[in-house]
Design a protein around this motif. Sequence first.
Motif, short mmCIF file in Angstrom:
data_model
loop_
_atom_site.label_atom_id
_atom_site.label_comp_id
_atom_site.label_asym_id
_atom_site.label_seq_id
_atom_site.Cartn_x
_atom_site.Cartn_y
_atom_site.Cartn_z
N ALA A 1 0.82 -1.22 0.00
CA ALA A 1 0.00 0.00 0.00
C ALA A 1 0.85 1.27 0.00
CB ALA A 1 -0.92 0.00 1.22
N VAL A 2 2.18 1.11 0.15
CA VAL A 2 3.07 2.27 0.21
C VAL A 2 3.80 2.47 -1.10
CG1 VAL A 2 4.99 3.34 1.46
CG2 VAL A 2 3.31 1.96 2.71
N ASP A 3 4.67 1.51 -1.44
CA ASP A 3 5.45 1.65 -2.67
C ASP A 3 5.65 0.33 -3.40
OD1 ASP A 3 7.20 0.36 -0.99
OD2 ASP A 3 8.60 2.03 -0.80
N GLY A 4 5.10 -0.76 -2.85
CA GLY A 4 5.23 -2.06 -3.49
C GLY A 4 6.58 -2.71 -3.34
N VAL A 5 7.50 -2.10 -2.59
CA VAL A 5 8.84 -2.65 -2.39
C VAL A 5 8.84 -3.52 -1.14
CG1 VAL A 5 11.28 -2.16 -2.05
CG2 VAL A 5 9.90 -0.67 -3.53
N HIS A 6 9.03 -4.81 -1.32
CA HIS A 6 9.07 -5.74 -0.19
C HIS A 6 10.46 -5.76 0.45
CE1 HIS A 6 5.43 -8.30 -1.73
NE2 HIS A 6 5.12 -7.03 -1.51
N CYS A 7 10.57 -6.42 1.58
CA CYS A 7 11.87 -6.56 2.24
C CYS A 7 12.84 -7.27 1.31
CB CYS A 7 11.73 -7.36 3.54
SG CYS A 7 10.74 -6.56 4.82
N SER A 8 14.04 -6.73 1.18
CA SER A 8 15.06 -7.37 0.36
C SER A 8 15.63 -8.58 1.09
CB SER A 8 16.18 -6.38 0.06
OG SER A 8 16.90 -6.08 1.25
N LYS A 9 16.39 -9.39 0.37
CA LYS A 9 17.02 -10.54 1.01
C LYS A 9 17.97 -10.08 2.11
CE LYS A 9 19.62 -14.79 0.32
NZ LYS A 9 20.31 -15.71 -0.62
N PHE A 10 18.74 -9.02 1.86
CA PHE A 10 19.67 -8.56 2.88
C PHE A 10 18.93 -8.08 4.12
CE2 PHE A 10 22.41 -5.35 4.91
CZ PHE A 10 23.52 -6.14 5.17
N GLU A 11 17.82 -7.40 3.94
CA GLU A 11 17.04 -6.96 5.10
C GLU A 11 16.51 -8.14 5.88
OE1 GLU A 11 15.48 -2.68 3.27
OE2 GLU A 11 14.38 -4.52 2.85
#
Length: 521
Positions: free
Chosen positions: A187-197
């Motif tokens: 709902a914000v920007d469509g960017v999910h947590c990355s693998k590094f995160e």
Amino acid sequence: MRYEPWAIPDGVSSSETDAAGDTDPDEIAQLLAAAGGENNPGGAAMADALVRTGPDPDAVPAAEHDTPEDLAALREVEAELDQRWPETRIEPSLDRIRALCDVLGEPQRSYPVVHVAGTNGKSSVTRMIDALLTRIGPRTGRYTSPHLQLVTERIALDGHPISARRYIETWREIAPYVGVVDKARDAVDGVHCSKFEVLTAMAFAAFADAPVDVAVLETGLGGSWDATNVADATVAAITPIGIDHVNYLGSDITGIAKEKAGIIKPGSVALLAQQTPEVAQVLLERAVEVDAEVARAGVEFGVTERSVAVGGQQLRLQGLGGEYDDIYLPLFGEHQAGNAALALAAVEAFFGAGASRRLDIDAVREAFAAVRVPGRMERLRSAPTVVVDAAHNPHGAAAAATAVRGEFSFRKLVGVVAIMGDKDADGILAALEPALDEIVVTGMSSPRALDPDELGGLAVGRFGAERVVVETRMDAALETAIGMAEETSDDDEPVSGGGVLVIGSVVAAGEARTLLGRDPL
């Protein structure tokens, strides 16, 4: 699960969420609100959520050998995590990792942190700090990146990588919470947590779960917006800063320094390796801004004596609490001596050492003598000698070239070089050329690897065609280089004394270690 990140608040459904985030959006909003809000780290509702229960006797031992079944399950988990953004794709922000740590109950705040940033030497310094702390007494957690051979190397307890089984368990424990954050980000920007995160959150959770007394964290890239920076370090160590990762950090050295200085937090102690004047000014300005204490290599601490020894070097170090003599470091290169001084000062600062408080000299000697830093001027074979170094930028390659010229007496040295396509390949080759008699350029398993033929063309420009061989695979390149190192131009010349240096990438170093039969460390 040996600690409970948070409890489902009253009025919210307790239906399961999974790694894909399959849950109702209204529930997600309620859950994040209960966790203190997506952009509010350390929400009040989470203050008492993390329960430290001490070591679990049923926990998988950190040094346990992995079974084939464990490794197969690990590969499945890695395939799942590899669907996320890799470390080469970054959306600079701490919002996602903050939200994830919120719903996990802020595990990174359950122990003090020593944080390490810089361009080169981060992993070495992190491992040295870990070794010193472990030998002195506290239980440690260590987080480094990237790994050479196995992803479990990144998360270590008591100086040992966690087992594949514990890695899998940790992922499965935090996966529902990752799903919650991923769904909210839609709902914000469509960017999910990355693998590094995700890996960073796994490390934080594993350390809280152990529990550890202190965590030693290496930044992945940069500092201010690196996922590890949601932890507020009591001690920040900054290794030498140069130009690397220009796609994200740019080519302005002062801008890079400003980004890395972000790990220096209010009221902390900052230990600074020797830097160029413009970099030193940026770091000192940051320390003044946040009222951090500062100690500098070459001023408050440093290397006072250094001599080459069998298998490494002998050092006398000036620490914050006095001199430490007769230090044996089983690592090669003047740069590693500087790393040792920085690590020592960081540990002294952690314990509050000063002019009248020196660390136990025997513990310091034993810790440094036991340090192992895989893939950093690491000798993996004799007759001919094969040395592996993970240097992947011109600054690191120059340090390796200096070390190999000054501390090995090779009759002939052949390089095996593989470089990522986004690196300064020509700069790396230029730094290596004075140290190498011949060079074998090759590829790697990474899709980011520079094509061997393209790398060969660059090498010819630096070395001349007569000194360059191209092999497409690392195994063939090693075999060719070893044969070249054993060649002599005179039948009366001894065959011994040849050497091979594998260099240019962390991935290349890892592949060479595996081919030469070394286990992950």
